[in-house]
Design an enzyme around this catalytic site. Structure first.
Site, short mmCIF file in Angstrom:
data_model
loop_
_atom_site.label_atom_id
_atom_site.label_comp_id
_atom_site.label_asym_id
_atom_site.label_seq_id
_atom_site.Cartn_x
_atom_site.Cartn_y
_atom_site.Cartn_z
N THR A 28 8.10 9.80 -25.19
CA THR A 28 7.47 11.12 -25.37
C THR A 28 8.27 11.95 -26.37
O THR A 28 9.49 11.87 -26.39
CB THR A 28 7.45 11.84 -24.00
OG1 THR A 28 6.65 11.07 -23.10
CG2 THR A 28 6.86 13.23 -24.12
N GLY A 29 7.54 12.75 -27.15
CA GLY A 29 8.21 13.66 -28.08
C GLY A 29 7.71 13.45 -29.51
O GLY A 29 6.86 12.58 -29.76
N GLY A 82 12.47 8.42 -28.13
CA GLY A 82 13.46 9.25 -28.82
C GLY A 82 14.55 9.69 -27.85
O GLY A 82 14.63 9.23 -26.71
N ALA A 83 15.39 10.62 -28.32
CA ALA A 83 16.45 11.18 -27.46
C ALA A 83 16.87 12.52 -28.06
O ALA A 83 16.62 12.80 -29.24
CB ALA A 83 17.66 10.24 -27.40
N GLY A 96 14.28 16.86 -23.33
CA GLY A 96 13.95 18.09 -24.04
C GLY A 96 12.46 18.42 -23.92
O GLY A 96 12.06 19.58 -23.85
N GLY A 97 11.65 17.37 -23.86
CA GLY A 97 10.21 17.57 -23.71
C GLY A 97 9.76 17.58 -22.25
O GLY A 97 8.57 17.69 -21.96
N GLU A 103 10.13 8.85 -18.09
CA GLU A 103 10.85 8.08 -19.13
C GLU A 103 11.89 7.17 -18.48
O GLU A 103 12.04 6.00 -18.86
CB GLU A 103 11.53 9.03 -20.12
CG GLU A 103 10.55 9.81 -20.97
CD GLU A 103 11.18 10.86 -21.86
OE1 GLU A 103 10.53 11.28 -22.82
OE2 GLU A 103 12.32 11.29 -21.59
#
Ligand code: 5RP
Length: 217
Positions: A28-29, A82-83, A96-97, A103
């Site tokens: 996600t992101g 992502g990260a 962050g999201g 996840e």
């Protein structure tokens, strides 16, 4: 190259890790979104995907990619995500999201976690990015007090509800000397669903988008 161009470049580099004829896990992101857009160009070569959030499921479906539940697959050879930060041990801060719990679940099932980041996410020590912690709503104050006792400054993410119906506390100023130990400690606080440290299960491969090249470690 601007940050979006770096994210797109690294996301496209991850397509070579996608195995033919399998289901894959998708994160996600904004970086994961570039990966989904790339995946659409080879969607006939995979069976489908397991999504780590409702937003990702919608984007995948929008591209005509089959989305299945995690319970419907026996194995996931690869998870791409992502990260917010990643260190040299491939340990990460994520969430962050706000999708950290799903996840982490999808990552736990996957054989290979391919982390895709632009160069700004690479750090020596984790913790400059506030650590997201997903919490059951009734436990918010209790968990916040425990996080203060651990040396952090939790901040309630106003107006945000996770896909699981919970709230997020973003914890500032944590001294993350031992990411595995802290991940376990925070997960042991009653009322915590998950925290955004991905250290017990780090990434297997990190791809870093730099100006004009993608580095791997
Ligand atoms: C979402 C995440 C994302 O992977 C992380 O926030 C990075 O996002 P972006 O690719 O938009 O920078 O953990 O919960």
């Amino acid at each position: 190259m601007d940050q979006d161009a770096l994210k797109k470049q690294v996301a496209e580099a991850a397509l070579r890790f996608v195995p033919e004829g399998e289901y894959i896990g998708v994160g996600t992101g904004s970086t994961a979104n570039f990966f989904i857009d790339g995946l659409a160009t080879m969607k006939d070569r995979i069976k489908g995907a397991v999504a780590s959030s409702e937003a990702t499921a919608e984007r995948l479906k929008g591209h005509g990619i089959t989305v299945v539940s995690l319970n419907d697959v026996d194995r996931l050879p690869v998870y791409v995500d992502g990260a917010d930060e990643v260190n040299a041990h491939r340990e990460m801060i994520k969430g962050g999201g706000g999708a950290l719990t799903r996840e982490k679940i999808v990552a736990a099932v996957a054989d290979q976690f391919i982390c895709i980041v632009d160069g700004s996410k690479q750090v020596k020590r984790l913790g400059k990015f506030p650590l997201p912690v997903e919490v059951l709503p009734m436990a918010r104050s209790h968990v916040a007090r425990k996080l203060v006792a651990l040396g952090g400054q939790p901040q309630y993410r106003e107006g945000f509800v996770t896909d699981n119906g919970n709230i997020i506390l973003d914890v500032h100023n944590l001294d993350i000397l031992n990411p595995i130990e802290l991940e376990e400690k925070i997960n042991n606080i009653v009322g915590v669903v998950t925290n955004g440290l991905f250290a017990k299960r780090p990434a297997n491969v990190v791809l870093v988008g730099e100006n004009g090249s993608v580095n791997q470690f």
